[in-house]
Design a protein around this motif. Structure first.
Motif, PDB file in Angstrom:
ATOM      1  N   MET A   1       0.830  -1.179   0.000  1.00  0.00           N
ATOM      2  CA  MET A   1       0.000   0.000   0.000  1.00  0.00           C
ATOM      3  C   MET A   1       0.880   1.250   0.000  1.00  0.00           C
ATOM      4  N   GLY A   2       0.463   2.228  -0.746  1.00  0.00           N
ATOM      5  CA  GLY A   2       1.211   3.475  -0.825  1.00  0.00           C
ATOM      6  C   GLY A   2       0.945   4.351   0.377  1.00  0.00           C
ATOM      7  N   GLN A   3       1.805   5.305   0.590  1.00  0.00           N
ATOM      8  CA  GLN A   3       1.615   6.230   1.688  1.00  0.00           C
ATOM      9  C   GLN A   3       0.614   7.301   1.300  1.00  0.00           C
ATOM     10  N   GLU A   4      -0.200   7.695   2.271  1.00  0.00           N
ATOM     11  CA  GLU A   4      -1.162   8.759   2.026  1.00  0.00           C
ATOM     12  C   GLU A   4      -0.465  10.101   2.148  1.00  0.00           C
ATOM     13  N   ASP A   5      -1.003  11.085   1.459  1.00  0.00           N
ATOM     14  CA  ASP A   5      -0.487  12.441   1.573  1.00  0.00           C
ATOM     15  C   ASP A   5      -1.030  13.041   2.860  1.00  0.00           C
ATOM     16  N   LYS A   6      -0.191  13.160   3.858  1.00  0.00           N
ATOM     17  CA  LYS A   6      -0.638  13.616   5.166  1.00  0.00           C
ATOM     18  C   LYS A   6      -0.898  15.116   5.212  1.00  0.00           C
ATOM     19  N   SER A   7      -0.414  15.869   4.229  1.00  0.00           N
ATOM     20  CA  SER A   7      -0.627  17.311   4.236  1.00  0.00           C
ATOM     21  C   SER A   7      -2.108  17.649   4.071  1.00  0.00           C
ATOM     22  N   ASP A   8      -2.882  16.757   3.434  1.00  0.00           N
ATOM     23  CA  ASP A   8      -4.314  16.994   3.285  1.00  0.00           C
ATOM     24  C   ASP A   8      -5.040  16.870   4.613  1.00  0.00           C
ATOM     25  N   MET A   9      -4.503  16.068   5.518  1.00  0.00           N
ATOM     26  CA  MET A   9      -5.149  15.834   6.805  1.00  0.00           C
ATOM     27  C   MET A   9      -4.716  16.842   7.867  1.00  0.00           C
ATOM     28  N   MET A  10      -3.646  17.545   7.621  1.00  0.00           N
ATOM     29  CA  MET A  10      -3.119  18.486   8.606  1.00  0.00           C
ATOM     30  C   MET A  10      -3.941  19.764   8.609  1.00  0.00           C
ATOM     31  N   SER A  11      -4.012  20.397   9.769  1.00  0.00           N
ATOM     32  CA  SER A  11      -4.687  21.686   9.848  1.00  0.00           C
ATOM     33  C   SER A  11      -3.826  22.743   9.167  1.00  0.00           C
ATOM     34  N   LEU A  12      -4.439  23.855   8.834  1.00  0.00           N
ATOM     35  CA  LEU A  12      -3.683  24.943   8.198  1.00  0.00           C
ATOM     36  C   LEU A  12      -2.575  25.442   9.116  1.00  0.00           C
ATOM     37  N   LYS A  13      -2.874  25.529  10.418  1.00  0.00           N
ATOM     38  CA  LYS A  13      -1.837  25.966  11.372  1.00  0.00           C
ATOM     39  C   LYS A  13      -0.646  25.032  11.328  1.00  0.00           C
ATOM     40  N   ALA A  14      -0.900  23.736  11.300  1.00  0.00           N
ATOM     41  CA  ALA A  14       0.178  22.751  11.288  1.00  0.00           C
ATOM     42  C   ALA A  14       0.969  22.828   9.980  1.00  0.00           C
ATOM     43  N   ARG A  15       0.273  23.058   8.870  1.00  0.00           N
ATOM     44  CA  ARG A  15       0.954  23.162   7.584  1.00  0.00           C
ATOM     45  C   ARG A  15       1.845  24.403   7.531  1.00  0.00           C
ATOM     46  N   VAL A  16       1.378  25.518   8.082  1.00  0.00           N
ATOM     47  CA  VAL A  16       2.193  26.737   8.128  1.00  0.00           C
ATOM     48  C   VAL A  16       3.406  26.505   9.024  1.00  0.00           C
ATOM     49  N   ALA A  17       3.177  25.880  10.185  1.00  0.00           N
ATOM     50  CA  ALA A  17       4.277  25.607  11.114  1.00  0.00           C
ATOM     51  C   ALA A  17       5.309  24.683  10.479  1.00  0.00           C
ATOM     52  N   GLN A  18       4.845  23.676   9.754  1.00  0.00           N
ATOM     53  CA  GLN A  18       5.757  22.746   9.085  1.00  0.00           C
ATOM     54  C   GLN A  18       6.573  23.463   8.008  1.00  0.00           C
ATOM     55  N   ALA A  19       5.918  24.298   7.224  1.00  0.00           N
ATOM     56  CA  ALA A  19       6.618  25.049   6.178  1.00  0.00           C
ATOM     57  C   ALA A  19       7.624  26.015   6.792  1.00  0.00           C
ATOM     58  N   LEU A  20       7.239  26.649   7.905  1.00  0.00           N
ATOM     59  CA  LEU A  20       8.132  27.581   8.587  1.00  0.00           C
ATOM     60  C   LEU A  20       9.368  26.852   9.108  1.00  0.00           C
ATOM     61  N   ASN A  21       9.168  25.704   9.734  1.00  0.00           N
ATOM     62  CA  ASN A  21      10.307  24.936  10.244  1.00  0.00           C
ATOM     63  C   ASN A  21      11.215  24.460   9.118  1.00  0.00           C
ATOM     64  N   ALA A  22      10.622  24.033   8.010  1.00  0.00           N
ATOM     65  CA  ALA A  22      11.423  23.584   6.871  1.00  0.00           C
ATOM     66  C   ALA A  22      12.234  24.741   6.303  1.00  0.00           C
ATOM     67  N   GLU A  23      11.637  25.913   6.254  1.00  0.00           N
ATOM     68  CA  GLU A  23      12.339  27.089   5.715  1.00  0.00           C
ATOM     69  C   GLU A  23      13.456  27.526   6.661  1.00  0.00           C
ATOM     70  N   ARG A  24      13.227  27.411   7.964  1.00  0.00           N
ATOM     71  CA  ARG A  24      14.263  27.767   8.947  1.00  0.00           C
ATOM     72  C   ARG A  24      15.467  26.844   8.850  1.00  0.00           C
ATOM     73  N   GLU A  25      15.216  25.572   8.500  1.00  0.00           N
ATOM     74  CA  GLU A  25      16.301  24.595   8.421  1.00  0.00           C
ATOM     75  C   GLU A  25      17.216  24.838   7.226  1.00  0.00           C
ATOM     76  N   LYS A  26      16.703  25.512   6.210  1.00  0.00           N
ATOM     77  CA  LYS A  26      17.537  25.820   5.053  1.00  0.00           C
ATOM     78  C   LYS A  26      18.634  26.787   5.483  1.00  0.00           C
ATOM     79  N   ASP A  27      19.727  26.726   4.820  1.00  0.00           N
ATOM     80  CA  ASP A  27      20.882  27.537   5.206  1.00  0.00           C
ATOM     81  C   ASP A  27      21.037  28.731   4.260  1.00  0.00           C
ATOM     82  N   GLU A  28      19.921  29.425   3.974  1.00  0.00           N
ATOM     83  CA  GLU A  28      19.958  30.518   3.013  1.00  0.00           C
ATOM     84  C   GLU A  28      19.807  31.891   3.658  1.00  0.00           C
TER      85      GLU A  28
END
Length: 88
Positions: free
Chosen positions: A1-28
């Motif tokens: 079985m394939g993995q489900e796209d969990k971003s559809d199940m996440m709340s908007l707050k969680a998606r923003v927080a995840q994107a923010l953390n991912a952007e912070r981890e970049k070294d730019e």
């Protein structure tokens, strides 16, 4: 079985927080995307504080987050239009 796209199940707050953390981890350094996500996160946190003050222990729901985003978009569109009209 394939993995489900969990971003559809996440709340908007969680998606923003995840994107923010991912952007912070970049070294730019501080990018426009990072600054925008920080601004959105601050607005959401402000709404959460207001919601908790009203007794809603979970903070603001996705509908409120969507309203915050719609308001922020409208504000920036208005500001851009005013700048264009003023010839700046």
């Amino acid at each position: 079985m394939g993995q489900e796209d969990k971003s559809d199940m996440m709340s908007l707050k969680a998606r923003v927080a995840q994107a923010l953390n991912a952007e912070r981890e970049k070294d730019e350094g501080c990018t426009t995307r990072l600054s925008t996500l920080r601004l959105i996160d601050a607005a959401i946190r402000d709404r959460d504080v207001c919601a908790r003050g009203r007794g809603d222990s979970e903070g603001c729901p996705d509908a409120d987050v969507r309203n915050v985003l719609d308001t922020m978009i409208a504000q920036r569109e208005t500001a851009a239009r005013e700048h264009d009209d003023a010839g700046r």
